[in-house]
Design an enzyme around this catalytic site. Structure first.
Site, PDB file in Angstrom:
ATOM      1  N   HIS A  47       0.829  -1.203   0.000  1.00  0.00           N
ATOM      2  CA  HIS A  47       0.000   0.000   0.000  1.00  0.00           C
ATOM      3  C   HIS A  47       0.867   1.258   0.000  1.00  0.00           C
ATOM      4  O   HIS A  47       0.523   2.264  -0.639  1.00  0.00           O
ATOM      5  CB  HIS A  47      -0.913   0.021   1.228  1.00  0.00           C
ATOM      6  CG  HIS A  47      -2.000  -1.003   1.197  1.00  0.00           C
ATOM      7  ND1 HIS A  47      -1.991  -2.112   2.005  1.00  0.00           N
ATOM      8  CD2 HIS A  47      -3.135  -1.090   0.461  1.00  0.00           C
ATOM      9  CE1 HIS A  47      -3.072  -2.836   1.777  1.00  0.00           C
ATOM     10  NE2 HIS A  47      -3.779  -2.242   0.844  1.00  0.00           N
ATOM     11  N   GLN A 185      -9.267  -8.075 -10.657  1.00  0.00           N
ATOM     12  CA  GLN A 185     -10.028  -6.919 -10.165  1.00  0.00           C
ATOM     13  C   GLN A 185      -9.664  -5.667 -10.948  1.00  0.00           C
ATOM     14  O   GLN A 185     -10.539  -4.900 -11.362  1.00  0.00           O
ATOM     15  CB  GLN A 185      -9.738  -6.715  -8.690  1.00  0.00           C
ATOM     16  CG  GLN A 185     -10.307  -5.429  -8.103  1.00  0.00           C
ATOM     17  CD  GLN A 185      -9.941  -5.279  -6.641  1.00  0.00           C
ATOM     18  OE1 GLN A 185     -10.530  -5.921  -5.793  1.00  0.00           O
ATOM     19  NE2 GLN A 185      -8.954  -4.448  -6.351  1.00  0.00           N
ATOM     20  N   SER A 218      -2.418  -8.102   3.210  1.00  0.00           N
ATOM     21  CA  SER A 218      -2.923  -7.958   4.571  1.00  0.00           C
ATOM     22  C   SER A 218      -3.189  -9.314   5.205  1.00  0.00           C
ATOM     23  O   SER A 218      -3.150  -9.457   6.431  1.00  0.00           O
ATOM     24  CB  SER A 218      -4.206  -7.119   4.569  1.00  0.00           C
ATOM     25  OG  SER A 218      -3.961  -5.829   4.046  1.00  0.00           O
TER      26      SER A 218
END
Length: 315
Positions: A47, A185, A218
């Site tokens: 991120h 995605q 994550s």
């Protein structure tokens, strides 16, 4: 009655916005180009790289995130704004998945956003995003959403595209940033933006890997030491496939499968070579850019990964 926060001020760190009303009040103060980074929180090194790429697209220098520089943004020069959304979206989780235990680390996430010059963080509750419960109208992901991740997680892409569309409507970005680890995605968001004429640019940042080669995620924190050692077969398989690119897609796929099949404790959902734009299988005779994609489960933790590969015609 307290008033919603106003626009964020330069150098003040990110303003935390919890409601759509607060976001609407702050949005006029975000200077263009506005770059949105949608996340589910639990931010990690991948991120951080995404935030830095977003800052570049907003025309902000690495040395000083408040100062205009020579931007990579296709929208031209100017000191823009980065806004991050943090929302664990219930629509994309099936019963029995990890919605309840998905890590939520808001304070640490805000600290990273402050370090990276983010202007605003939109972190709504589920009730704020879906005040009437599950929405009656959602985005149909179409055929691309029924294969690979869509096959193994039914309803996943409908949930993803629905929340992404809502975030686009609420934040009105010029650019949206996504990581390439979630390659399917990314392809589907790009297709939605094109098909629905949403009028924004979708940019991506490369996968960030830990020192042992595992793609940052994550969910990696769920892995025991033994599970992590097992999971390392995933990046090894993808590298083995890459090394066979000159021999064509069948050889690439065979090399990746050979590595994964050697790990009896690893549950493999799929491994495939696909066109990165359509996620159609790159069969015999396919040439050009492709992706080797795979999904596996190590212990109780499901992981996805992919690498690019350039397929050339076999002599």
């Amino acid at each position: 009655m307290s008033q919603p926060p106003g626009p964020p001020g330069p150098g003040a760190g990110p303003v935390l916005l919890r409601t759509k009303a607060e976001l609407a009040a702050a949005r006029p103060g975000l200077t263009a180009p506005v770059v949105l980074v949608p996340t589910m929180g639990a931010l990690h090194a991948g991120h951080r790289a995404l935030l830095r790429a977003a800052r570049a697209h907003a025309g902000l220098t690495p040395e000083n995130p408040e100062t205009p520089g020579s931007p990579e943004s296709p929208l031209g020069p100017g000191a823009g704004s980065v806004i991050v959304s943090i929302f664990v979206n219930p629509l994309q989780f099936r019963p029995g998945e990890d919605l309840d235990r998905y890590p939520r680390t808001l304070e640490a996430d805000l600290a990273m956003c402050a370090d990276e010059g983010v202007r605003a963080v939109f972190a709504p509750s589920g009730a704020e995003m879906y005040p009437g419960g599950r929405p009656g109208v959602t985005v149909d992901p179409g055929p691309m959403g029924q294969v690979f991740e869509g096959e193994f997680r039914p309803g996943f892409f409908g949930g993803v595209l629905t929340v992404v569309l809502k975030l686009f409507q609420l934040t009105r970005p010029d650019v949206a940033m996504f990581g390439e680890k979630d390659a399917q995605q990314l392809a589907m968001v790009r297709r939605m933006v094109s098909d629905l004429d949403l009028g924004l640019a979708v940019e991506s940042a490369p996968i960030v890997r830990d020192a042992d080669g595992l793609a940052t995620s994550s969910r990696n924190r769920y892995l025991s030491a033994a599970d992590r050692a097992l999971a390392l077969a995933l990046p090894r398989a993808l590298r083995a496939g890459q090394a066979r690119a000159a021999a064509g897609s069948a050889a690439v796929l065979a090399a990746a499968r050979e590595v994964l099949s050697a790990e009896s404790g690893l549950a493999v959902d799929y491994v495939a070579v696909v066109d990165p734009r359509t996620f159609a299988v790159a069969g015999p005779g396919y040439t050009g850019p492709a992706r080797i994609i795979a999904a596996v489960t190590a212990g109780r933790t499901r992981l996805i990964d992919n690498v690019p590969v350039a397929l050339t015609a076999i002599p």
